[in-house]
Write a protein that holds these residues in place. Sequence first.
Motif, PDB file in Angstrom:
ATOM      1  N   PHE A  58      10.744 -11.334   7.157  1.00 28.97           N
ATOM      2  CA  PHE A  58      10.366  -9.954   6.853  1.00 28.97           C
ATOM      3  C   PHE A  58      10.052  -9.788   5.374  1.00 28.97           C
ATOM      4  N   LEU A  59      10.899 -10.324   4.497  1.00 35.13           N
ATOM      5  CA  LEU A  59      10.685 -10.175   3.059  1.00 35.13           C
ATOM      6  C   LEU A  59       9.413 -10.887   2.598  1.00 35.13           C
ATOM      7  N   ILE A  60       9.183 -12.083   3.117  1.00 29.79           N
ATOM      8  CA  ILE A  60       7.971 -12.816   2.740  1.00 29.79           C
ATOM      9  C   ILE A  60       6.723 -12.069   3.221  1.00 29.79           C
ATOM     10  N   SER A  61       6.780 -11.481   4.416  1.00 25.01           N
ATOM     11  CA  SER A  61       5.618 -10.734   4.906  1.00 25.01           C
ATOM     12  C   SER A  61       5.369  -9.479   4.073  1.00 25.01           C
ATOM     13  N   ILE A  62       6.411  -8.808   3.626  1.00 26.40           N
ATOM     14  CA  ILE A  62       6.234  -7.625   2.773  1.00 26.40           C
ATOM     15  C   ILE A  62       5.649  -8.029   1.426  1.00 26.40           C
ATOM     16  N   ILE A  63       6.132  -9.135   0.865  1.00 23.79           N
ATOM     17  CA  ILE A  63       5.591  -9.614  -0.409  1.00 23.79           C
ATOM     18  C   ILE A  63       4.120  -9.978  -0.249  1.00 23.79           C
ATOM     19  N   PHE A  64       3.787 -10.674   0.842  1.00 21.45           N
ATOM     20  CA  PHE A  64       2.386 -11.026   1.090  1.00 21.45           C
ATOM     21  C   PHE A  64       1.535  -9.774   1.227  1.00 21.45           C
ATOM     22  N   LEU A  65       2.040  -8.764   1.916  1.00 17.38           N
ATOM     23  CA  LEU A  65       1.281  -7.532   2.100  1.00 17.38           C
ATOM     24  C   LEU A  65       1.022  -6.845   0.764  1.00 17.38           C
ATOM     25  N   ILE A  66       2.026  -6.815  -0.096  1.00 18.13           N
ATOM     26  CA  ILE A  66       1.862  -6.165  -1.406  1.00 18.13           C
ATOM     27  C   ILE A  66       0.795  -6.878  -2.227  1.00 18.13           C
ATOM     28  N   PHE A  67       0.857  -8.210  -2.280  1.00 21.66           N
ATOM     29  CA  PHE A  67      -0.099  -8.930  -3.115  1.00 21.66           C
ATOM     30  C   PHE A  67      -1.474  -9.037  -2.456  1.00 21.66           C
ATOM     31  N   ASP A  68      -1.553  -8.882  -1.158  1.00 24.08           N
ATOM     32  CA  ASP A  68      -2.847  -8.832  -0.498  1.00 24.08           C
ATOM     33  C   ASP A  68      -3.547  -7.507  -0.803  1.00 24.08           C
ATOM     34  N   ILE A  69      -2.803  -6.434  -0.793  1.00 26.00           N
ATOM     35  CA  ILE A  69      -3.371  -5.128  -1.154  1.00 26.00           C
ATOM     36  C   ILE A  69      -3.758  -5.111  -2.625  1.00 26.00           C
ATOM     37  N   GLU A  70      -2.997  -5.814  -3.436  1.00 24.86           N
ATOM     38  CA  GLU A  70      -3.302  -5.896  -4.864  1.00 24.86           C
ATOM     39  C   GLU A  70      -4.679  -6.506  -5.094  1.00 24.86           C
ATOM     40  N   ILE A  71      -5.040  -7.522  -4.346  1.00 26.79           N
ATOM     41  CA  ILE A  71      -6.354  -8.141  -4.494  1.00 26.79           C
ATOM     42  C   ILE A  71      -7.457  -7.167  -4.100  1.00 26.79           C
ATOM     43  N   SER A  72      -7.224  -6.408  -3.045  1.00 28.33           N
ATOM     44  CA  SER A  72      -8.251  -5.450  -2.621  1.00 28.33           C
ATOM     45  C   SER A  72      -8.384  -4.285  -3.597  1.00 28.33           C
TER      46      SER A  72
END
Length: 117
Positions: A58-72
């Motif tokens: 769960f934590l890794i997926s939330i971190i990935f989501l945050i940094f994926d949105i950051e790129i966009s």
Amino acid sequence: MLIMSFIMMLIILFSIILIIMNFFIMFKINFSREKSSPFECGFDPFSSPRLPFSINFFLISIIFLIFDIEISIILPMIINYKYSQIFYWMFLNFIFMLILIFSLLIEWVDGSINWMF
């Protein structure tokens, strides 16, 4: 206008026909005990299917989501450098990156990035 109403009637008629066909197709014809069981592979379950969820995933997926949105968010900022004042966008980009680096440091100190405990 007459053609438009004719097309609308055809669309509505076609939709109703598809709904009626779906109603007749959706029922199962053959009921099989093996197919309705949760494990179709033939093995009996040895443990409960309701295992506790690992918080690491769960934590890794939330971190990935945050940094994926950051790129966009960053990509349009790069494109906007050409069309507006460069210092304004550099300042906004600096603040945005500062917030991201600060949040990454918080996650690092908290131990959210570590896979093993």
